[in-house]
Write an enzyme that holds these catalytic residues in place. Structure first.
Site, PDB file in Angstrom:
ATOM      1  N   SER A 148       0.197  33.077  29.768  1.00  0.00           N
ATOM      2  CA  SER A 148       0.100  31.833  30.533  1.00  0.00           C
ATOM      3  C   SER A 148      -0.922  31.996  31.638  1.00  0.00           C
ATOM      4  CB  SER A 148       1.454  31.465  31.129  1.00  0.00           C
ATOM      5  OG  SER A 148       1.304  30.419  32.067  1.00  0.00           O
ATOM      6  N   MET A 197       0.389  20.636  35.021  1.00  0.00           N
ATOM      7  CA  MET A 197       1.404  20.048  35.893  1.00  0.00           C
ATOM      8  C   MET A 197       0.761  18.958  36.747  1.00  0.00           C
ATOM      9  SD  MET A 197       3.261  23.531  37.213  1.00  0.00           S
ATOM     10  CE  MET A 197       3.469  24.946  36.123  1.00  0.00           C
ATOM     11  N   ASP A 231       9.503  30.270  27.485  1.00  0.00           N
ATOM     12  CA  ASP A 231       8.580  30.301  28.614  1.00  0.00           C
ATOM     13  C   ASP A 231       9.383  30.382  29.900  1.00  0.00           C
ATOM     14  OD1 ASP A 231       6.606  29.959  30.481  1.00  0.00           O
ATOM     15  OD2 ASP A 231       5.979  27.980  29.820  1.00  0.00           O
ATOM     16  N   ASP A 244      -0.643  25.777  31.155  1.00  0.00           N
ATOM     17  CA  ASP A 244       0.377  24.969  31.823  1.00  0.00           C
ATOM     18  C   ASP A 244      -0.288  23.850  32.617  1.00  0.00           C
ATOM     19  OD1 ASP A 244       2.952  26.158  31.190  1.00  0.00           O
ATOM     20  OD2 ASP A 244       2.226  27.928  32.251  1.00  0.00           O
ATOM     21  N   HIS A 295       0.730  22.921  27.406  1.00  0.00           N
ATOM     22  CA  HIS A 295       2.100  22.535  27.748  1.00  0.00           C
ATOM     23  C   HIS A 295       2.032  21.492  28.858  1.00  0.00           C
ATOM     24  CE1 HIS A 295       6.135  23.983  29.707  1.00  0.00           C
ATOM     25  NE2 HIS A 295       6.237  22.786  29.179  1.00  0.00           N
ATOM     26  N   HIS A 322      -1.863  30.119  26.587  1.00  0.00           N
ATOM     27  CA  HIS A 322      -0.930  29.063  26.992  1.00  0.00           C
ATOM     28  C   HIS A 322      -1.450  28.428  28.284  1.00  0.00           C
ATOM     29  CE1 HIS A 322       3.055  27.131  27.015  1.00  0.00           C
ATOM     30  NE2 HIS A 322       2.983  27.241  28.334  1.00  0.00           N
ATOM     31  N   MET A 330       3.482  19.352  31.443  1.00  0.00           N
ATOM     32  CA  MET A 330       4.603  19.076  32.342  1.00  0.00           C
ATOM     33  C   MET A 330       4.193  17.909  33.229  1.00  0.00           C
ATOM     34  SD  MET A 330       5.788  22.986  33.189  1.00  0.00           S
ATOM     35  CE  MET A 330       4.173  23.708  32.849  1.00  0.00           C
ATOM     36  N   MET A 350      12.385  26.113  27.603  1.00  0.00           N
ATOM     37  CA  MET A 350      12.145  26.634  28.947  1.00  0.00           C
ATOM     38  C   MET A 350      13.293  27.555  29.347  1.00  0.00           C
ATOM     39  SD  MET A 350       9.217  25.585  29.924  1.00  0.00           S
ATOM     40  CE  MET A 350       9.362  26.274  31.577  1.00  0.00           C
TER      41      MET A 350
END
Length: 216
Positions: free
Chosen positions: A14, A43, A177, A41, A72, A39, A74, A144
């Site tokens: 990540s 957000m 994760d 992330d 991913h 990966h 979020m 998660m």
């Protein structure tokens, strides 16, 4: 439907835990170390309290690696941005069930039309059963193992039965994760996970190859 086929454990560093001042070098380092995916992330500061990156950075990352980019999201209203991540070079996009509980089927359909691998993530408090109607439309489920939003949290052991439940019913990738290291990764893999997302356990180590091998 279940399967007894032995699955290779994939390692997905990540970049949330990488040094963003030298991100290209960090990505090349973990790629040379033998990782399987990158990966990413994403957000938005609304769905989760932290704020990270968007499709523009994904487009830049795509230029420095040939590894699959697993994004991913979020974020709120993820459907609004799916095409942007496709254009940025994402290979798979995972949306949160909690961000689109009423239009998840439409989001998965759009991902398929865009040619992206279709993923859904659930928070620790969301029961695995909510995904039962969608299992035949998914390529990846991300469980998660911490509350989403920040790196460096402790692994939540109580999420492992959710992984086991999903593995009994789902043939695709099951990713975990949050708080993943060599020990928690082994427990998650024993429960049925085949993709380990790890941040600090990889980017926090000087020898990235050794850190990745400890997880795989």
């Amino acid at each position: 439907m279940t399967t007894d086929v032995k699955r290779k454990t994939l390692v997905a560093p990540s970049i949330l835990s990488a040094d963003f001042g030298r991100l290209a070098e960090e990505i090349r380092d973990v790629e040379a170390g033998g990782c399987d995916w990158i990966h990413v992330d994403v957000m938005d500061g609304h769905f989760v309290p932290n704020l990270t990156i968007g499709p523009v950075v994904v487009r830049w990352i795509r230029q420095v690696t040939r590894l699959p980019l697993d994004c991913h999201l979020m974020i709120e209203n993820p459907r609004k941005y799916l095409a942007d991540f496709k254009r940025g070079g994402a290979d798979s996009v995972t949306v949160h069930y909690e961000a689109c509980p009423h239009d998840l089927a439409e989001a998965l359909e759009e991902l398929g039309k865009l040619g992206l691998k279709r993923g859904v993530s659930v928070k620790p408090g969301t029961p695995a059963e909510v995904l039962d109607p969608y299992l035949d439309r998914l390529d990846l489920i991300l469980v998660m193992t911490v509350e989403p939003g920040f790196g460096g949290q402790s692994f939540m052991e109580e999420t492992l039965p959710k992984v086991s439940y999903l593995r009994r019913k789902f043939r695709g990738h099951i990713s975990v994760d949050g708080g993943i290291n060599a020990e928690t990764g082994r427990r998650a893999a024993a429960a049925g996970a085949d993709v380990l997302v790890a941040g600090t356990a990889i980017f926090g180590e000087k020898d990235r190859r050794r850190a990745i091998q400890a997880l795989s």
